[in-house]
Scaffold this motif. Structure first.
Motif, PDB file in Angstrom:
ATOM      1  N   ALA A  30       8.696 -75.777   1.623  1.00  0.00           N
ATOM      2  CA  ALA A  30       7.350 -75.333   1.265  1.00  0.00           C
ATOM      3  C   ALA A  30       6.884 -74.192   2.160  1.00  0.00           C
ATOM      4  O   ALA A  30       6.285 -73.212   1.687  1.00  0.00           O
ATOM      5  N   LEU A  31       7.160 -74.294   3.457  1.00  0.00           N
ATOM      6  CA  LEU A  31       6.738 -73.242   4.386  1.00  0.00           C
ATOM      7  C   LEU A  31       7.499 -71.945   4.138  1.00  0.00           C
ATOM      8  O   LEU A  31       6.923 -70.847   4.211  1.00  0.00           O
ATOM      9  N   LEU A  32       8.776 -72.039   3.839  1.00  0.00           N
ATOM     10  CA  LEU A  32       9.569 -70.831   3.587  1.00  0.00           C
ATOM     11  C   LEU A  32       9.144 -70.155   2.289  1.00  0.00           C
ATOM     12  O   LEU A  32       9.082 -68.927   2.205  1.00  0.00           O
ATOM     13  N   HIS A  33       8.824 -70.940   1.267  1.00  0.00           N
ATOM     14  CA  HIS A  33       8.310 -70.359   0.020  1.00  0.00           C
ATOM     15  C   HIS A  33       6.970 -69.663   0.271  1.00  0.00           C
ATOM     16  O   HIS A  33       6.699 -68.598  -0.302  1.00  0.00           O
ATOM     17  N   GLU A  34       6.148 -70.266   1.097  1.00  0.00           N
ATOM     18  CA  GLU A  34       4.852 -69.663   1.423  1.00  0.00           C
ATOM     19  C   GLU A  34       5.022 -68.339   2.157  1.00  0.00           C
ATOM     20  O   GLU A  34       4.275 -67.384   1.935  1.00  0.00           O
ATOM     21  N   ALA A  35       6.025 -68.271   3.027  1.00  0.00           N
ATOM     22  CA  ALA A  35       6.214 -67.081   3.868  1.00  0.00           C
ATOM     23  C   ALA A  35       6.869 -65.924   3.129  1.00  0.00           C
ATOM     24  O   ALA A  35       6.655 -64.759   3.485  1.00  0.00           O
ATOM     25  N   ALA A  36       7.655 -66.223   2.107  1.00  0.00           N
ATOM     26  CA  ALA A  36       8.441 -65.176   1.437  1.00  0.00           C
ATOM     27  C   ALA A  36       7.609 -64.433   0.397  1.00  0.00           C
ATOM     28  O   ALA A  36       6.925 -65.041  -0.422  1.00  0.00           O
ATOM     29  N   ALA A  37       7.702 -63.114   0.448  1.00  0.00           N
ATOM     30  CA  ALA A  37       6.967 -62.282  -0.514  1.00  0.00           C
ATOM     31  C   ALA A  37       7.764 -62.022  -1.784  1.00  0.00           C
ATOM     32  O   ALA A  37       7.220 -61.501  -2.757  1.00  0.00           O
ATOM     33  N   SER A  38       9.042 -62.371  -1.793  1.00  0.00           N
ATOM     34  CA  SER A  38       9.896 -62.121  -2.951  1.00  0.00           C
ATOM     35  C   SER A  38      11.072 -63.091  -2.916  1.00  0.00           C
ATOM     36  O   SER A  38      11.374 -63.675  -1.862  1.00  0.00           O
ATOM     37  N   PRO A  39      11.757 -63.282  -4.048  1.00  0.00           N
ATOM     38  CA  PRO A  39      12.951 -64.138  -4.042  1.00  0.00           C
ATOM     39  C   PRO A  39      14.011 -63.656  -3.064  1.00  0.00           C
ATOM     40  O   PRO A  39      14.709 -64.463  -2.440  1.00  0.00           O
ATOM     41  N   GLU A  40      14.124 -62.351  -2.916  1.00  0.00           N
ATOM     42  CA  GLU A  40      15.115 -61.802  -1.993  1.00  0.00           C
ATOM     43  C   GLU A  40      14.769 -62.150  -0.548  1.00  0.00           C
ATOM     44  O   GLU A  40      15.652 -62.506   0.250  1.00  0.00           O
ATOM     45  N   GLU A  41      13.482 -62.058  -0.207  1.00  0.00           N
ATOM     46  CA  GLU A  41      13.071 -62.406   1.156  1.00  0.00           C
ATOM     47  C   GLU A  41      13.253 -63.904   1.397  1.00  0.00           C
ATOM     48  O   GLU A  41      13.657 -64.319   2.483  1.00  0.00           O
ATOM     49  N   LEU A  42      12.979 -64.718   0.385  1.00  0.00           N
ATOM     50  CA  LEU A  42      13.184 -66.157   0.512  1.00  0.00           C
ATOM     51  C   LEU A  42      14.643 -66.463   0.818  1.00  0.00           C
ATOM     52  O   LEU A  42      14.948 -67.269   1.703  1.00  0.00           O
ATOM     53  N   ALA A  43      15.554 -65.807   0.100  1.00  0.00           N
ATOM     54  CA  ALA A  43      16.982 -66.028   0.346  1.00  0.00           C
ATOM     55  C   ALA A  43      17.347 -65.638   1.770  1.00  0.00           C
ATOM     56  O   ALA A  43      18.150 -66.315   2.429  1.00  0.00           O
ATOM     57  N   LEU A  44      16.743 -64.563   2.279  1.00  0.00           N
ATOM     58  CA  LEU A  44      17.009 -64.124   3.646  1.00  0.00           C
ATOM     59  C   LEU A  44      16.505 -65.151   4.660  1.00  0.00           C
ATOM     60  O   LEU A  44      17.213 -65.504   5.611  1.00  0.00           O
ATOM     61  N   LEU A  45      15.291 -65.661   4.443  1.00  0.00           N
ATOM     62  CA  LEU A  45      14.712 -66.638   5.361  1.00  0.00           C
ATOM     63  C   LEU A  45      15.503 -67.937   5.353  1.00  0.00           C
ATOM     64  O   LEU A  45      15.777 -68.525   6.412  1.00  0.00           O
ATOM     65  N   VAL A  46      15.855 -68.396   4.173  1.00  0.00           N
ATOM     66  CA  VAL A  46      16.636 -69.636   4.082  1.00  0.00           C
ATOM     67  C   VAL A  46      18.003 -69.460   4.736  1.00  0.00           C
ATOM     68  O   VAL A  46      18.510 -70.359   5.418  1.00  0.00           O
ATOM     69  N   LEU A  59       9.943 -68.273  10.725  1.00  0.00           N
ATOM     70  CA  LEU A  59       8.602 -68.005  10.219  1.00  0.00           C
ATOM     71  C   LEU A  59       7.845 -66.992  11.071  1.00  0.00           C
ATOM     72  O   LEU A  59       6.963 -66.286  10.577  1.00  0.00           O
ATOM     73  N   GLY A  60       8.179 -66.976  12.360  1.00  0.00           N
ATOM     74  CA  GLY A  60       7.447 -66.108  13.277  1.00  0.00           C
ATOM     75  C   GLY A  60       6.222 -66.764  13.885  1.00  0.00           C
ATOM     76  O   GLY A  60       5.453 -66.114  14.589  1.00  0.00           O
ATOM     77  N   TRP A  61       6.037 -68.056  13.639  1.00  0.00           N
ATOM     78  CA  TRP A  61       4.902 -68.773  14.213  1.00  0.00           C
ATOM     79  C   TRP A  61       5.234 -70.253  14.368  1.00  0.00           C
ATOM     80  O   TRP A  61       6.151 -70.769  13.737  1.00  0.00           O
ATOM     81  N   ALA A  62       4.470 -70.914  15.213  1.00  0.00           N
ATOM     82  CA  ALA A  62       4.571 -72.364  15.398  1.00  0.00           C
ATOM     83  C   ALA A  62       3.177 -72.952  15.320  1.00  0.00           C
ATOM     84  O   ALA A  62       2.201 -72.330  15.758  1.00  0.00           O
ATOM     85  N   GLU A  63       3.082 -74.152  14.772  1.00  0.00           N
ATOM     86  CA  GLU A  63       1.794 -74.841  14.730  1.00  0.00           C
ATOM     87  C   GLU A  63       1.638 -75.679  15.988  1.00  0.00           C
ATOM     88  O   GLU A  63       2.541 -76.427  16.377  1.00  0.00           O
ATOM     89  N   PHE A  64       0.484 -75.535  16.630  1.00  0.00           N
ATOM     90  CA  PHE A  64       0.211 -76.274  17.864  1.00  0.00           C
ATOM     91  C   PHE A  64      -1.272 -76.587  17.907  1.00  0.00           C
ATOM     92  O   PHE A  64      -2.104 -75.678  17.793  1.00  0.00           O
ATOM     93  N   CYS A  65      -1.596 -77.858  18.016  1.00  0.00           N
ATOM     94  CA  CYS A  65      -2.994 -78.307  18.024  1.00  0.00           C
ATOM     95  C   CYS A  65      -3.756 -77.784  16.812  1.00  0.00           C
ATOM     96  O   CYS A  65      -4.923 -77.367  16.918  1.00  0.00           O
ATOM     97  N   GLY A  66      -3.096 -77.781  15.668  1.00  0.00           N
ATOM     98  CA  GLY A  66      -3.753 -77.385  14.432  1.00  0.00           C
ATOM     99  C   GLY A  66      -3.917 -75.896  14.224  1.00  0.00           C
ATOM    100  O   GLY A  66      -4.555 -75.463  13.254  1.00  0.00           O
ATOM    101  N   ARG A  67      -3.327 -75.091  15.099  1.00  0.00           N
ATOM    102  CA  ARG A  67      -3.420 -73.629  14.974  1.00  0.00           C
ATOM    103  C   ARG A  67      -2.024 -73.025  14.922  1.00  0.00           C
ATOM    104  O   ARG A  67      -1.059 -73.635  15.385  1.00  0.00           O
ATOM    105  N   ARG A  68      -1.936 -71.840  14.340  1.00  0.00           N
ATOM    106  CA  ARG A  68      -0.660 -71.141  14.282  1.00  0.00           C
ATOM    107  C   ARG A  68      -0.606 -70.068  15.362  1.00  0.00           C
ATOM    108  O   ARG A  68      -1.528 -69.242  15.478  1.00  0.00           O
ATOM    109  N   PHE A  69       0.481 -70.093  16.132  1.00  0.00           N
ATOM    110  CA  PHE A  69       0.681 -69.122  17.196  1.00  0.00           C
ATOM    111  C   PHE A  69       1.982 -68.365  16.964  1.00  0.00           C
ATOM    112  O   PHE A  69       2.996 -68.955  16.577  1.00  0.00           O
ATOM    113  N   ALA A  70       1.943 -67.071  17.224  1.00  0.00           N
ATOM    114  CA  ALA A  70       3.147 -66.256  17.091  1.00  0.00           C
ATOM    115  C   ALA A  70       4.219 -66.755  18.057  1.00  0.00           C
ATOM    116  O   ALA A  70       3.918 -67.042  19.221  1.00  0.00           O
ATOM    117  N   VAL A  71       5.444 -66.877  17.564  1.00  0.00           N
ATOM    118  CA  VAL A  71       6.581 -67.239  18.398  1.00  0.00           C
ATOM    119  C   VAL A  71       7.737 -66.312  18.033  1.00  0.00           C
ATOM    120  O   VAL A  71       8.342 -66.452  16.975  1.00  0.00           O
TER     121      VAL A  71
END
Length: 278
Positions: A30-46, A59-71
């Motif tokens: 679900a998170l990877l589908h949310e992050a991908a702007a296209s089917p090609e990008e999804l394939a790259l992320l997966v 993803l480029g981020w991590a959830e911590f204490c209910g917030r997203r931080f760049a990682v």
């Protein structure tokens, strides 16, 4: 090579992730589908995820204490169990507060603590340049991020003024680092994982200098494993701090809190608080 057509649905993506050994395949899909702007990008992320890259780095981020931080790649990923340490830090912080976040990594701990306090002066430090760059993005105007080893880069004006000292130091014994999951062992900096022979080498260095930086009654908070808790208490007590342990079974979190003594009213230094263990 993954084809975009093979990942058209969430269930298909989850199947690919599951076969690669991802335990939470449905959530990750679900998170990877949310992050991908296209089917090609999804394939790259997966492809990156099934190749062993941590989900947070994909993803480029991590959830911590209910917030997203760049990682960013090569930066230590904040663990959910460390939310327990931050909760105790918030409860201990006075108003206003001077806060230092040592071994800050992405800066997530300091950012959450600063966001929970009305008035705070925040300083964060890390020895890894990639972590420093990442922490500066996450903290923005909330605090100052210094590059260097432990207390080394901190301004001397903070001596004796720090109310809350977060030190999420590495505590994995050197011999156990190779037993860590590949996600951590391969993709996170070893300096953020390896705590030396018994895992407490960096903690000892922090504890030895902490009394010089802590304000009267100020607190040092460190994480340890359950088997290290008694040794960690002795490390903090040996540095002249009182020490207690708090545990969260739900998060498998063990936090050791060291507290500096109060000032003697006639100026003869600090009077140690009685030690204790929860």
């Amino acid at each position: 090579m993954l084809l975009p057509s093979s990942l058209a649905s969430l269930s298909a993506t989850a199947d690919v992730l599951r076969r690669a050994g991802c335990v939470f395949a449905e959530d990750e899909a679900a998170l990877l589908h949310e992050a991908a702007a296209s089917p090609e990008e999804l394939a790259l992320l997966v492809g990156r995820r099934t190749g062993g890259l941590p989900l947070e780095h994909v993803l480029g981020w991590a959830e911590f204490c209910g917030r997203r931080f760049a990682v960013d790649a090569g930066v230590f990923v904040p663990r959910r169990r460390t939310e327990f340490l931050v909760r105790h830090a918030v409860a201990l912080a006075p108003d206003p507060a001077v806060v230092v976040d040592l071994c800050c990594g992405s800066g997530a701990l300091g950012a959450v603590l600063a966001g929970a306090l009305d008035r705070v002066e925040l300083h964060a430090c890390d020895v890894e340049p990639a972590a420093v760059r990442c922490a500066r993005r996450n903290l923005g105007g909330l605090g100052v991020v210094h590059e260097g080893d432990l207390f080394g880069p901190l301004p001397e004006r903070l001596l004796g003024r720090v109310d809350v000292l977060l030190a999420n130091v590495p505590y994995v014994p050197s011999a156990d680092v190779e037993l860590l999951p590949a996600e951590a062992r391969v993709h996170e900096p070893r300096v953020a994982l390896d705590g030396g022979g018994d895992g407490l080498d960096v903690m000892r260095r922090v504890a030895a200098d902490a009394p010089r930086w802590l304000a009267p009654g100020g607190s040092l908070l460190v994480e340890a494993s359950e088997r290290q808790r008694d040794a960690a208490v002795e490390v903090l007590r040996g540095a002249g701090l009182s020490a207690r342990v708090v545990v969260c079974e739900e998060l498998y979190a063990t936090v050791v809190i060291g507290t500096a003594g109060t000032r003697d009213p006639v100026g003869r230094g600090r009077v140690p608080n009685p030690g204790g263990q929860d």
